[in-house]
Each structure stands twice: as structure tokens, then as C-alpha cells.
Design an enzyme around this catalytic site. Structure first.
Site, PDB file in Angstrom:
ATOM      1  N   GLU A  64      40.140  71.430  28.737  1.00 36.69           N
ATOM      2  CA  GLU A  64      38.717  71.097  28.691  1.00 36.69           C
ATOM      3  C   GLU A  64      38.200  70.688  30.068  1.00 36.69           C
ATOM      4  O   GLU A  64      37.045  70.965  30.405  1.00 36.69           O
ATOM      5  CB  GLU A  64      38.485  70.010  27.643  1.00 36.69           C
ATOM      6  N   GLU A 118      45.263  70.178  19.975  1.00 38.67           N
ATOM      7  CA  GLU A 118      44.931  68.896  19.350  1.00 38.67           C
ATOM      8  C   GLU A 118      45.240  68.869  17.857  1.00 38.67           C
ATOM      9  O   GLU A 118      45.663  67.835  17.312  1.00 38.67           O
ATOM     10  CB  GLU A 118      43.451  68.563  19.578  1.00 38.67           C
TER      11      GLU A 118
END
Length: 256
Positions: free
Chosen positions: A110, A130
Site C-alpha cells: 500500500e 491481510e
């Protein structure tokens, strides 16, 4: 390692290099890293002598994401107004290049996709795993990634948590350039030098149009573009660029 050493910042030849410097933790982002990166981004945008930023990681890894050990103690690696890692919600106005060695995973990916350009080692791996930890890629993996690569590919990464290699990353447009392992920073520096040679106002406003135009309708895009770029055409740099071309010399940019 002290918090002050968690991020290293160097400026040379108009380029700021920000190095995540927690190699024993695979450069995982804690609060200290987020605060230091945010401060570096503020300096990048406010200092006219700095034209381009590079973000990279020490020890052969870009970034393994959020520091989960810090997370379970209640620490959040977020800076108000900048978001995760002091970057993802408010990237700098000037160009930012990710130089990726090793893994760019979870929050590390990210951070990478918050950059404008990516130079990656040919053995790098990318992913938003995640879900494998019962978490969600809420720092851009779910909202920014589908705007940068085909949505079905982003969906697969988000739901499986599996990794992507460099060959696939090139195919789907996730990265710009693949270079031999160990040379990602050098590759990013070469790319940065090419950008630094260009008119700073033109570079900054060109980035702004590309970054914002995805939200513009067909009816408004030309007007909105003109509102942003018109200062370029009446700038001192535009005259200098044309003059330098005619005189067969390098331009002397002023950024105005």
C-alpha cells in the site's frame, strides 16, 4: 534501534531518498516510521530544491507492512492527515518513486502503490495478505489497487492473500520497471534523474492532472485540465525551455 533511526533521509541532486530502516523487522511500519515519513513528505513538498522523492527499504526488503507486534499493543502507525505510514492518504504533490527489493506486502504494498512510479528487483514479491491474519487491506489495497490494475486481479489478491511475482506485476501494470536484484535503488535514481532534468512546474502539474482526472467526467475533463495546466504555458520555465531548445543548451529551470 532508536526511533530516530527508523527512517533515514538523504537529499542529493534534487532527489530525496527516504529509507525505511528497520531491517530486522522487515521494515514493518510502526508509529515512529509513520511520523518520520510524514515529516519527509512535508519537506519534499515544501522545499523547492527537492524535485523528486524515492522511498525504499533497508536490508533487501521494501516493507512487510504494519508492525503487528506494535499493533497488538494498541499502537497505530497512522499520522492524522497522512494516514498509514504517514503517506497513503495524502501522497506528496511532487513525484514519488518506490524502489522495491524483496517483499512489498500488506501495508508495504500500500505504501508502494501510493507512489507514482515503481522500480522493482526482478525477484520482488507483492501482495496484500491481510485476510490471512483476519485483517483487511484498508490502507489502499482495497480502494487504490483496483484503480491501478485490473479489478479482477486486485480482487484475487485481496481475497486469497497470495503473492504476485515481478513478471505478473509487469503484465498487469503494477510496476514500471524490473531491474536485477540489488539494483532497485540505482534504477529509481536513474528514473528520478530523468524527471529532475524536466521543468519542475510542468512535472508537478502533470502529476496533478493524472492523479485527479480519474474522477472527472467527459464533460468537465478539458476545462478542469486547463484550469490546472494553464500556468505552465505562461510560466518563465516555458519561455526558458523553448529558448534553451533553440540555443541547444540545457534549460535553467526556476519552477515558476
Amino acid at each position: 534501534m532508536t526511533d530516530e533511526q527508523a527512517v533515514l533521509v538523504d537529499v542529493a541532486n534534487g532527489v530525496m531518498t527516504v529509507t525505511l530502516n528497520r531491517p530486522k523487522a522487515k521494515n514493518a511500519v510502526n508509529k515512529a516510521v509513520a511520523v518520520a515519513v510524514a515529516a519527509a513528505m512535508d519537506e519534499l513538498d515544501s522545499n523547492d530544491a527537492i524535485r523528486v522523492g524515492i522511498i525504499t527499504g533497508a536490508g533487501g526488503t521494501f516493507c512487510a507492512g504494519m508492525d503487528l507486534k506494535a499493533f497488538v499493543t494498541g499502537e497505530l502507525p497512522i499520522v492524522e492527515g497522512r494516514g498509514f505510514a504517514g503517506l497513503v492518504e495524502a501522497p506528496p504533490q511532487k513525484p514519488l518513486i518506490a524502489a522495491v527489493e524483496g517483499f512489498a506486502l500488506a501495508g508495504g504494498l500500500e505504501v508502494m502503490i501510493s507512489c507514482d512510479l515503481v522500480v522493482a528487483a526482478d525477484n520482488a514479491k507483492f501482495g496484500i495478505p491481510e485476510v490471512k491474519r483476519g485483517l483487511a487491506a484498508a490502507a489502499g489495497g482495497l480502494v487504490r489497487l483496483p484503480r491501478q490494475i485490473p479489478p479482477r486481479v486486485a480482487m484475487e489478491l485481496a481475497l486469497t492473500g497470495d503473492f504476485m511475482d515481478v513478471e505478473r506485476a509487469i503484465q498487469v501494470g503494477l510496476i514500471n520497471r524490473a531491474v536485477p536484484a540489488g539494483t532497485a535503488l540505482a534504477g529509481a535514481q536513474a528514473l528520478a534523474a530523468t524527471i529532475v532534468a524536466n521543468g519542475p512546474l510542468a512535472v508537478k502539474l502533470s502529476k496533478q492532472v493524472i492523479a485527479e482526472s480519474g474522477e472527472w467526467s467527459a464533460q468537465e475533463m478539458w476545462q478542469k485540465q486547463q484550469e490546472i495546466v494553464m500556468p505552465i504555458f505562461t510560466s518563465e520555465d516555458a519561455i526558458e525551455g523553448a529558448t534553451a531548445f533553440a540555443e541547444k543548451r540545457a534549460p535553467n529551470w526556476k519552477g515558476k
